[in-house]
Design an enzyme around this catalytic site. Structure first.
Site, PDB file in Angstrom:
ATOM      1  N   CYS A 191      29.049   6.974 -19.462  1.00 13.97           N
ATOM      2  CA  CYS A 191      28.006   7.877 -18.946  1.00 13.97           C
ATOM      3  C   CYS A 191      28.667   9.223 -18.665  1.00 13.97           C
ATOM      4  CB  CYS A 191      27.309   7.287 -17.722  1.00 13.97           C
ATOM      5  SG  CYS A 191      28.378   7.015 -16.299  1.00 13.97           S
TER       6      CYS A 191
ATOM      7  N   ARG B  37      25.997   4.938 -13.687  1.00 13.65           N
ATOM      8  CA  ARG B  37      25.458   4.051 -14.721  1.00 13.65           C
ATOM      9  C   ARG B  37      26.500   3.187 -15.407  1.00 13.65           C
ATOM     10  NH1 ARG B  37      22.589   8.872 -17.777  1.00 13.65           N
ATOM     11  NH2 ARG B  37      24.489   9.813 -16.927  1.00 13.65           N
TER      12      ARG B  37
ATOM     13  N   ASP C 137      19.630   9.097 -15.357  1.00 10.45           N
ATOM     14  CA  ASP C 137      20.717   9.333 -14.419  1.00 10.45           C
ATOM     15  C   ASP C 137      20.181   9.204 -12.983  1.00 10.45           C
ATOM     16  OD1 ASP C 137      22.806  10.246 -12.973  1.00 10.45           O
ATOM     17  OD2 ASP C 137      23.106  12.075 -14.141  1.00 10.45           O
TER      18      ASP C 137
HETATM   19  P1  4NP Z   1      26.660   8.897 -13.965  1.00 11.63           P
HETATM   20  O1  4NP Z   1      25.932   9.813 -12.883  1.00 11.63           O
HETATM   21  O2  4NP Z   1      26.845   9.752 -15.193  1.00 11.63           O
HETATM   22  O3  4NP Z   1      25.690   7.786 -14.182  1.00 11.63           O
HETATM   23  O4  4NP Z   1      27.969   8.460 -13.340  1.00 11.63           O
HETATM   24  C1  4NP Z   1      26.374  11.093 -12.523  1.00 11.63           C
HETATM   25  C2  4NP Z   1      27.451  11.231 -11.680  1.00 11.63           C
HETATM   26  C3  4NP Z   1      27.853  12.483 -11.290  1.00 11.63           C
HETATM   27  C4  4NP Z   1      27.192  13.597 -11.744  1.00 11.63           C
HETATM   28  C5  4NP Z   1      26.120  13.467 -12.607  1.00 11.63           C
HETATM   29  C6  4NP Z   1      25.724  12.203 -12.994  1.00 11.63           C
HETATM   30  N1  4NP Z   1      27.589  14.885 -11.330  1.00 11.63           N
HETATM   31  O5  4NP Z   1      26.943  15.866 -11.729  1.00 11.63           O
HETATM   32  O6  4NP Z   1      28.577  15.011 -10.588  1.00 11.63           O
END
Ligand code: 4NP
Length: 149
Positions: A7, A13, A120
């Site tokens: 992800c 995720r 997300d």
């Molecule tokens: P992930 O979620 O991609 O599912 O781990 C996110 C975690 C952090 C961020 C965005 C999405 N961020 O912008 O820091």
């Protein structure tokens, strides 16, 4: 069979997908996760992801975020991407057709979810994390059915 879940941040995720997938395959399978950005490198998963997994009896609390590396294209047989931006980023890092063939959109395993994305949940609520868990559970079931058949 070695499986990598990808992800953006590798704190919401893909750690959940890794934790769920590990419950579906034999112990000699390598299942790991990574992110396309290194912003959260070294961090444990988001507390809400840890709690959501724990609600389902899965412990992801010791995982650590890491960015995808070139070596991942050698080690892993299947690289599942949580959304289209992530897919495009990962595909752009593949060096040849064999590497590109390893990369797919996670939800494509569910035939009726063509081009669907795992949303997300980072800016969302615990309910959003639970919805993501349910989607990932469905997808991981199908992946394990395909791989283990
Ligand atoms: P992930 O979620 O991609 O599912 O781990 C996110 C975690 C952090 C961020 C965005 C999405 N961020 O912008 O820091």
């Amino acid at each position: 069979m070695n499986i990598l879940m990808i992800c953006l941040g590798n704190i919401c995720r893909s750690p959940l997908a890794e934790g769920i997938m590990k419950t579906k395959v034999p112990a000699d399978f390598l299942v790991d996760s990574a992110g396309t950005i290194s912003l959260h490198e070294g961090e444990h998963p988001d507390k809400r992801a840890i709690k959501t997994a724990a609600n389902h009896g899965i412990d992801i609390s010791s995982q650590r975020s890491r960015p995808i590396t070139r070596r991942d294209f050698e080690i892993f047989d299947k690289i599942y991407c949580m959304d289209i931006d992530v897919f495009e980023d990962v595909i752009s890092k593949a060096k040849n057709e064999a590497e590109r063939q390893k990369v797919s959109l996670f939800l494509e395993v569910l035939g009726d979810h063509k081009n669907a994305e795992v949303p997300d949940p980072y800016w969302g609520s615990m309910e959003d994390f639970e919805k993501v868990f349910q989607l990932l559970e469905k997808g991981c079931n199908e992946i394990s059915n395909q791989i283990l058949k």
